[in-house]
Design a protein around this motif. Structure first.
Motif, PDB file in Angstrom:
ATOM      1  N   THR A  54     -35.225 -53.884  35.548  1.00  0.00           N
ATOM      2  CA  THR A  54     -34.728 -54.668  36.675  1.00  0.00           C
ATOM      3  C   THR A  54     -35.530 -55.963  36.816  1.00  0.00           C
ATOM      4  O   THR A  54     -34.976 -57.027  37.110  1.00  0.00           O
TER       5      THR A  54
ATOM      6  N   SER B 159     -32.065 -50.250  32.124  1.00  0.00           N
ATOM      7  CA  SER B 159     -31.202 -51.100  32.951  1.00  0.00           C
ATOM      8  C   SER B 159     -31.151 -52.515  32.375  1.00  0.00           C
ATOM      9  O   SER B 159     -30.834 -53.469  33.068  1.00  0.00           O
TER      10      SER B 159
ATOM     11  N   LEU C 250     -25.835 -49.972  32.738  1.00  0.00           N
ATOM     12  CA  LEU C 250     -26.944 -49.018  32.694  1.00  0.00           C
ATOM     13  C   LEU C 250     -26.770 -48.167  31.439  1.00  0.00           C
ATOM     14  O   LEU C 250     -25.667 -47.717  31.135  1.00  0.00           O
TER      15      LEU C 250
ATOM     16  N   GLY D 104     -31.598 -51.638  42.742  1.00  0.00           N
ATOM     17  CA  GLY D 104     -30.301 -51.180  42.279  1.00  0.00           C
ATOM     18  C   GLY D 104     -29.442 -50.799  43.467  1.00  0.00           C
ATOM     19  O   GLY D 104     -29.943 -50.385  44.521  1.00  0.00           O
TER      20      GLY D 104
ATOM     21  N   THR E  76     -33.966 -47.352  37.992  1.00  0.00           N
ATOM     22  CA  THR E  76     -32.607 -47.591  38.473  1.00  0.00           C
ATOM     23  C   THR E  76     -31.692 -46.454  38.051  1.00  0.00           C
ATOM     24  O   THR E  76     -30.899 -45.936  38.848  1.00  0.00           O
ATOM     25  N   VAL E  77     -31.798 -46.039  36.807  1.00  0.00           N
ATOM     26  CA  VAL E  77     -30.957 -44.962  36.285  1.00  0.00           C
ATOM     27  C   VAL E  77     -31.421 -43.596  36.779  1.00  0.00           C
ATOM     28  O   VAL E  77     -30.640 -42.640  36.822  1.00  0.00           O
TER      29      VAL E  77
ATOM     30  N   SER F 210     -35.875 -45.978  33.028  1.00  0.00           N
ATOM     31  CA  SER F 210     -35.488 -46.803  34.171  1.00  0.00           C
ATOM     32  C   SER F 210     -35.448 -46.068  35.500  1.00  0.00           C
ATOM     33  O   SER F 210     -34.796 -45.035  35.641  1.00  0.00           O
TER      34      SER F 210
ATOM     35  N   SER G 135     -37.720 -49.153  32.381  1.00  0.00           N
ATOM     36  CA  SER G 135     -37.024 -49.220  31.098  1.00  0.00           C
ATOM     37  C   SER G 135     -38.005 -49.373  29.934  1.00  0.00           C
ATOM     38  O   SER G 135     -37.843 -48.752  28.880  1.00  0.00           O
TER      39      SER G 135
ATOM     40  N   ASP H 293     -24.134 -51.422  37.518  1.00  0.00           N
ATOM     41  CA  ASP H 293     -24.901 -51.578  38.758  1.00  0.00           C
ATOM     42  C   ASP H 293     -24.761 -53.002  39.276  1.00  0.00           C
ATOM     43  O   ASP H 293     -24.646 -53.949  38.492  1.00  0.00           O
TER      44      ASP H 293
END
Length: 287
Positions: free
Chosen positions: A168, A90, A250, A210, A44-45, A42, A72, A116
């Motif tokens: 996401t 995510s 997450l 995010g 986002t992570v 991810s 992801s 998140d």
């Protein structure tokens, strides 16, 4: 909010490695890493995992950590293929991913490392400051195409999305679009940082990111999930008290047979030091 913007330096792939342990051998120093861990998935992570890996390696010379983004889906595919030790995600695992692991007799551990608030963003020049879930659904499914339809100026809406491999992308589709398909003319970008850049440079743009990726280059919107009665802005506070409606966990995911190898990384993510980094990056800690 103090945020570490590592994605600005590494928009597509973030890599960190080489925490080296030095050993003495007949008076000569040689370097070797006792444990090498790969984390993939991810975007986002990604900035959170990067920062935690940096800090962990500074304090533990016995471990080497490589962190790679891509989405992801990319991380979970790598976990299936055995090319990563930890998958960043995510979103929850899809049914087909669970079946694949089951067929391989792999039992996967899912550890929530942070929360998140998924943030809807527009260009700062846009006068629109809030949208309902229904309006967002119609924008991203192609039913609303002009900003004047949602209280803005007369101008074409340019909608940006993550690619389908992104958690996401999946989460936004499920939670905001009510599982409806994105419009065919949605512009897909391979990384969250690219969406921030595109929205910041395009007056009529809208996208989603995010919370930790939010910058002054873009404007975040308040969102209503009660048909316009109440609008809530995304923030750590509103995600923590669950008043912001588009919040999500997450994850770190790993094969349970590999638990001993990844224990140091997972334990650090859940530790007070790791959770402090969650706040610094701009996400919501577990407590």
């Amino acid at each position: 909010m103090n945020k570490t913007k590592l994605f600005l330096m590494l928009p597509l792939i973030g890599m960190l490695s080489c925490g080296k342990a030095k050993t003495e051998d007949q008076g000569n120093e040689t370097s070797s890493a006792a444990t090498s861990v790969t984390i993939k998935g991810s975007d986002t992570v990604l900035p959170l995992a990067q920062k935690e890996a940096e800090d962990l390696m500074k304090g533990n010379k016995e471990i080497s950590i490589t962190v790679v983004g891509g989405g992801s889906g990319v991380g979970l595919t790598a976990l299936i293929d055995g090319t990563t030790d930890i998958a960043m995600a995510s979103r929850d695992m899809k049914t087909e991913e669970k079946l694949k692991f089951s067929e391989m007799n792999k039992e996967i551990e899912e550890v929530i490392i942070a929360y998140d608030a998924l943030t809807v963003i527009v260009n700062p020049a846009n006068k629109v400051s809030k949208l309902t879930r229904e309006q967002l659904e119609k924008i991203f499914t192609g039913q609303i195409t002009n900003w004047k339809e949602v209280g803005g100026e007369d101008g074409k809406i340019v909608a940006y999305s993550r690619e389908s491999s992104s958690g996401t992308y999946e989460f936004f589709k499920d939670e905001v679009l009510d599982k409806k398909n994105y419009a065919s003319n949605i512009l897909s970008l391979p990384a969250t940082g690219a969406i921030v850049q595109a929205v910041g440079q395009t007056k009529g743009a809208i996208g989603y990111i995010g919370l930790a990726y939010e910058t002054k280059e873009v404007k975040q919107l308040a969102v209503s999930y009660d048909e316009g009665k109440t609008f809530i802005e995304p923030s750590v506070a509103s995600a923590k008290d669950k008043t912001y409606p588009i919040s999500r966990p997450l994850f770190y995911m790993f094969d349970k047979t590999n638990a001993a190898k990844v224990k140091t990384v997972v334990d650090f993510a859940l530790s007070d030091a790791g959770q402090k980094i969650v706040s610094e990056i701009g996400y919501v800690p577990l407590k």
